[in-house]
Design an enzyme around this catalytic site. Structure first.
Site, PDB file in Angstrom:
ATOM      1  N   PRO A 102     -20.928  19.740 -31.546  1.00  0.00           N
ATOM      2  CA  PRO A 102     -20.783  21.171 -31.288  1.00  0.00           C
ATOM      3  C   PRO A 102     -20.860  21.508 -29.816  1.00  0.00           C
ATOM      4  O   PRO A 102     -21.132  20.646 -28.972  1.00  0.00           O
ATOM      5  CB  PRO A 102     -21.979  21.751 -32.034  1.00  0.00           C
ATOM      6  CG  PRO A 102     -23.051  20.710 -31.824  1.00  0.00           C
ATOM      7  CD  PRO A 102     -22.334  19.384 -31.834  1.00  0.00           C
ATOM      8  N   TRP A 103     -20.661  22.807 -29.526  1.00  0.00           N
ATOM      9  CA  TRP A 103     -20.662  23.253 -28.137  1.00  0.00           C
ATOM     10  C   TRP A 103     -22.038  23.631 -27.608  1.00  0.00           C
ATOM     11  O   TRP A 103     -22.225  23.776 -26.412  1.00  0.00           O
ATOM     12  CB  TRP A 103     -19.718  24.446 -27.955  1.00  0.00           C
ATOM     13  CG  TRP A 103     -19.873  25.554 -28.964  1.00  0.00           C
ATOM     14  CD1 TRP A 103     -19.058  25.809 -30.017  1.00  0.00           C
ATOM     15  CD2 TRP A 103     -20.890  26.568 -28.994  1.00  0.00           C
ATOM     16  NE1 TRP A 103     -19.502  26.916 -30.710  1.00  0.00           N
ATOM     17  CE2 TRP A 103     -20.618  27.403 -30.104  1.00  0.00           C
ATOM     18  CE3 TRP A 103     -21.998  26.859 -28.191  1.00  0.00           C
ATOM     19  CZ2 TRP A 103     -21.425  28.499 -30.441  1.00  0.00           C
ATOM     20  CZ3 TRP A 103     -22.802  27.945 -28.523  1.00  0.00           C
ATOM     21  CH2 TRP A 103     -22.516  28.748 -29.636  1.00  0.00           C
TER      22      TRP A 103
ATOM     23  N   LYS B  70     -15.200  13.314 -31.412  1.00  0.00           N
ATOM     24  CA  LYS B  70     -14.469  14.464 -30.903  1.00  0.00           C
ATOM     25  C   LYS B  70     -15.479  15.523 -30.471  1.00  0.00           C
ATOM     26  O   LYS B  70     -16.136  16.146 -31.297  1.00  0.00           O
ATOM     27  CB  LYS B  70     -13.536  15.073 -31.959  1.00  0.00           C
ATOM     28  CG  LYS B  70     -12.600  16.134 -31.345  1.00  0.00           C
ATOM     29  CD  LYS B  70     -12.092  17.135 -32.360  1.00  0.00           C
ATOM     30  CE  LYS B  70     -13.077  18.226 -32.653  1.00  0.00           C
ATOM     31  NZ  LYS B  70     -13.338  19.150 -31.492  1.00  0.00           N
ATOM     32  N   PRO B  71     -15.610  15.764 -29.153  1.00  0.00           N
ATOM     33  CA  PRO B  71     -16.508  16.828 -28.703  1.00  0.00           C
ATOM     34  C   PRO B  71     -15.872  18.191 -28.928  1.00  0.00           C
ATOM     35  O   PRO B  71     -14.663  18.300 -29.158  1.00  0.00           O
ATOM     36  CB  PRO B  71     -16.671  16.536 -27.208  1.00  0.00           C
ATOM     37  CG  PRO B  71     -15.396  15.850 -26.822  1.00  0.00           C
ATOM     38  CD  PRO B  71     -14.956  15.068 -28.033  1.00  0.00           C
ATOM     39  N   SER B  72     -16.665  19.236 -28.848  1.00  0.00           N
ATOM     40  CA  SER B  72     -16.111  20.584 -28.908  1.00  0.00           C
ATOM     41  C   SER B  72     -15.096  20.757 -27.783  1.00  0.00           C
ATOM     42  O   SER B  72     -15.319  20.320 -26.646  1.00  0.00           O
ATOM     43  CB  SER B  72     -17.223  21.627 -28.754  1.00  0.00           C
ATOM     44  OG  SER B  72     -16.668  22.911 -28.500  1.00  0.00           O
ATOM     45  N   GLU B  73     -14.006  21.403 -28.104  1.00  0.00           N
ATOM     46  CA  GLU B  73     -12.985  21.661 -27.084  1.00  0.00           C
ATOM     47  C   GLU B  73     -13.503  22.559 -25.968  1.00  0.00           C
ATOM     48  O   GLU B  73     -12.954  22.575 -24.861  1.00  0.00           O
ATOM     49  CB  GLU B  73     -11.743  22.294 -27.723  1.00  0.00           C
ATOM     50  CG  GLU B  73     -11.920  23.697 -28.252  1.00  0.00           C
ATOM     51  CD  GLU B  73     -12.529  23.755 -29.640  1.00  0.00           C
ATOM     52  OE1 GLU B  73     -12.608  24.860 -30.206  1.00  0.00           O
ATOM     53  OE2 GLU B  73     -12.922  22.689 -30.180  1.00  0.00           O
TER      54      GLU B  73
ATOM     55  N   SER C 184     -20.579  24.371 -37.715  1.00  0.00           N
ATOM     56  CA  SER C 184     -20.690  25.548 -38.572  1.00  0.00           C
ATOM     57  C   SER C 184     -20.531  25.186 -40.039  1.00  0.00           C
ATOM     58  O   SER C 184     -20.025  24.112 -40.382  1.00  0.00           O
ATOM     59  CB  SER C 184     -19.613  26.562 -38.194  1.00  0.00           C
ATOM     60  OG  SER C 184     -18.320  26.061 -38.528  1.00  0.00           O
TER      61      SER C 184
ATOM     62  N   GLU D  75     -24.812  18.604 -40.434  1.00  0.00           N
ATOM     63  CA  GLU D  75     -25.904  19.456 -39.936  1.00  0.00           C
ATOM     64  C   GLU D  75     -25.255  20.760 -39.532  1.00  0.00           C
ATOM     65  O   GLU D  75     -24.544  20.832 -38.531  1.00  0.00           O
ATOM     66  CB  GLU D  75     -26.624  18.774 -38.769  1.00  0.00           C
ATOM     67  CG  GLU D  75     -28.023  19.323 -38.524  1.00  0.00           C
ATOM     68  CD  GLU D  75     -28.047  20.519 -37.586  1.00  0.00           C
ATOM     69  OE1 GLU D  75     -27.735  21.641 -38.062  1.00  0.00           O
ATOM     70  OE2 GLU D  75     -28.366  20.339 -36.409  1.00  0.00           O
TER      71      GLU D  75
ATOM     72  N   CYS E 115     -29.627  26.056 -33.612  1.00  0.00           N
ATOM     73  CA  CYS E 115     -29.640  26.135 -35.074  1.00  0.00           C
ATOM     74  C   CYS E 115     -31.044  26.254 -35.647  1.00  0.00           C
ATOM     75  O   CYS E 115     -31.214  26.710 -36.773  1.00  0.00           O
ATOM     76  CB  CYS E 115     -28.907  24.940 -35.679  1.00  0.00           C
ATOM     77  SG  CYS E 115     -29.471  23.345 -35.086  1.00  0.00           S
TER      78      CYS E 115
ATOM     79  N   GLU F  32     -26.197  33.822 -39.721  1.00  0.00           N
ATOM     80  CA  GLU F  32     -26.571  33.180 -38.467  1.00  0.00           C
ATOM     81  C   GLU F  32     -25.845  33.853 -37.298  1.00  0.00           C
ATOM     82  O   GLU F  32     -24.651  33.641 -37.091  1.00  0.00           O
ATOM     83  CB  GLU F  32     -26.229  31.691 -38.522  1.00  0.00           C
ATOM     84  CG  GLU F  32     -26.766  30.905 -37.339  1.00  0.00           C
ATOM     85  CD  GLU F  32     -26.509  29.416 -37.478  1.00  0.00           C
ATOM     86  OE1 GLU F  32     -27.361  28.644 -37.015  1.00  0.00           O
ATOM     87  OE2 GLU F  32     -25.475  29.027 -38.037  1.00  0.00           O
TER      88      GLU F  32
END
Length: 499
Positions: free
Chosen positions: A170-171, A195-198, A248, A269, A303, A401
């Site tokens: 996630p970012w 793959k990281p968050s863009e 998410s 997660e 989170c 959330e």
């Protein structure tokens, strides 16, 4: 709706957090090398404090993912054959390399995410600790004893790598969440494609640059891109044995659906909506002080954030007064504006709009703003640290959330109501109980439907203990030896030794 109670501290004359020389190669990392993408499409990486583009990375495609998976498949047998000591030594070397570059990594993280330097430095520190823990844990794995469980047959339990693991991060914690996946995945003997968050790929690519000479080619691969293309291909790829995502609920559902076709394992997660149960005998000062950090760490983009207070009606007024005092004193600013900055911007314009949308709808529903309440003036995606009170049961802002610097306060009359309302949310990652009654703390913690329950603290983490949730927060565990179990498989070998 702009609030006037908070201002953003700017740093117009401060040195830039990073220079062009601090940036990693802005490419994919496959088979031990940085490579161009299969197309010329690029993704803008934006500094959320200034809204300026700081870099552009290639937009990965299914073809890029296929290339990376093929490299991971080629590398998996050699990496899996290494004995635990050998893999452990590599992980220790990775930890050393990250520690040597801790400050530039922290500054790069802050430049990409806008988070205060204190948060980024903490991320780097725990990244180092995560690799060190997994380096030790892999040398001390345990299972049931070998023995005769059927007459004249010796049973031996083996722990084996799964193979190739697909990882989507996630970012909000780009480097740390990558470490939480990479360390146990490699320790267990797997290879991976990440793959990281863009929105926040820079520290993940920098990590690959720093450790490229320590890992055999193909063991770690990174492909930039969007979830709908690169992430989807990773989840569905038939040669990927497991997909692990932190993100998410929407993203988790998509990954699980894509993984179902090949029946690969899934590790999710997916966030939380952490209730904070403050009973009438609690130390209110300690609770309010703890929520200053636990509710607003990483600008509430966390989170496990202490975002939903349930306080006993007899002490609610006193507690709100103390909480508002703490929150209204928070320092909001750009990460380069001082070491004492505590709250930064939202990560993107889209997320800024999402958070302020929750605040606007809460105001229309009659929820009262005790402090904060809206966006802040100037460039950047800043939202004032906010406490909302007079929140009715079932309110959107208290059930969903928000993932921003927003804490809601509700009241309860007795233990039964407190537990019922705490559990009445679709997410179940973490919660906390505040009381001086030891019997109550044990009883309430046992009844809360959350993967982690703190007593008289909140958002305290350690590498030795598991992190993960129940219900809509997903399944699988990060950190601890439980993560090593998640990324390995059990094989039973039975020998007939009858004579």
């Amino acid at each position: 709706m702009t609030t006037t109670h908070t201002t953003v501290r700017r740093a117009p004359d401060a040195p830039a957090l990073i220079t062009d020389g601090d940036l990693p190669p802005l490419r994919h990392f496959v088979d031990g090398k940085f490579l161009d993408g299969s197309t010329d499409a690029l993704i803008d990486v934006v500094d959320p404090s200034t809204e300026n583009v700081v870099a552009r990375v290639p937009e990965g495609t299914a073809e890029d993912i296929d290339l990376a998976v093929a490299a991971a498949v080629r590398a998996k047998a050699g990496w899996a054959r290494l004995v635990p000591k050998a893999r452990s030594e590599v992980l220790h070397a990775v930890a050393d390399r990250v520690a040597e570059h801790a400050e530039p990594l922290a500054r790069l993280e802050s430049a990409n995410t806008g988070k205060p330097l204190a948060v980024s430095r903490d991320d780097v520190g725990m990244t180092v600790d995560t690799f060190r823990f997994m380096a030790g844990a892999v040398r001390a794995t345990t299972s049931m004893a070998a023995g005769d469980y059927a007459e004249d047959h010796l049973s031996v339990i083996l722990r084996e790598p799964l193979g190739v693991i697909g990882v989507i991060t996630p970012w909000n914690y780009p480097l740390l969440m990558a470490a939480w996946k990479i360390a146990p995945v490699l320790a267990a003997g797997n290879t991976l494609v990440l793959k990281p968050s863009e929105q926040t790929p820079l520290t993940t690519l920098k990590f690959a640059e720093l450790v490229a000479d320590l890992l055999p080619p193909g063991v770690l691969n990174i492909v930039n891109g969007y979830g709908g293309t690169a992430g989807a291909r990773l989840a569905e790829h038939p040669d990927v044995n497991m997909i692990a995502l932190t993100g998410s609920v929407h993203g988790g559902r998509a990954v699980a659906r894509a993984a179902a076709e090949s029946l690969k394992r899934v590790h999710l997660e997916l966030g939380g909506k952490a209730p904070v149960l403050v009973f009438e005998d609690a130390d209110l000062t300690a609770a309010a002080s703890a929520l200053r950090v636990a509710g607003f760490w990483n600008s509430g983009q966390e989170c496990g954030a202490a975002c939903r207070v349930l306080v006993h009606e007899s002490v609610a007024e006193r507690f709100v007064e103390q909480l508002v005092g703490e929150v209204s004193d928070l320092v909001v600013g750009e990460p380069g504006a001082g070491e004492d900055v505590e709250v930064g911007p939202m990560v993107s314009k889209a997320h800024f709009d999402r958070v302020t949308g929750y605040l606007e709808r809460a105001a229309k529903d009659g929820v009262r703003v005790a402090t904060g309440g809206g966006p802040l003036d100037g460039p950047g995606y800043f939202v004032a640290p906010t406490v909302l009170v007079d929140v009715p049961e079932g309110a959107e802002v208290a059930r969903e959330e928000v993932f921003g610097p927003v804490v809601t306060v509700e009241t309860f009359a007795d233990e039964e109501e407190a537990v019922r309302r705490a559990n009445d949310v679709p997410l179940g990652l973490s919660a906390s109980v505040w009381t001086e009654n030891a019997r109550r703390s044990h009883a309430i913690a046992a009844r809360l439907d959350f993967g982690t329950v703190w007593v008289n603290s909140h958002l305290v983490l350690a590498g030795e203990v598991p992190w993960g949730g129940f219900k809509g927060s997903g399944y699988g565990r990060d950190l601890s030896i439980y993560a090593l179990d998640d990324y390995s498989r059990t094989k039973h070998v039975m020998h007939n030794h009858g004579r």
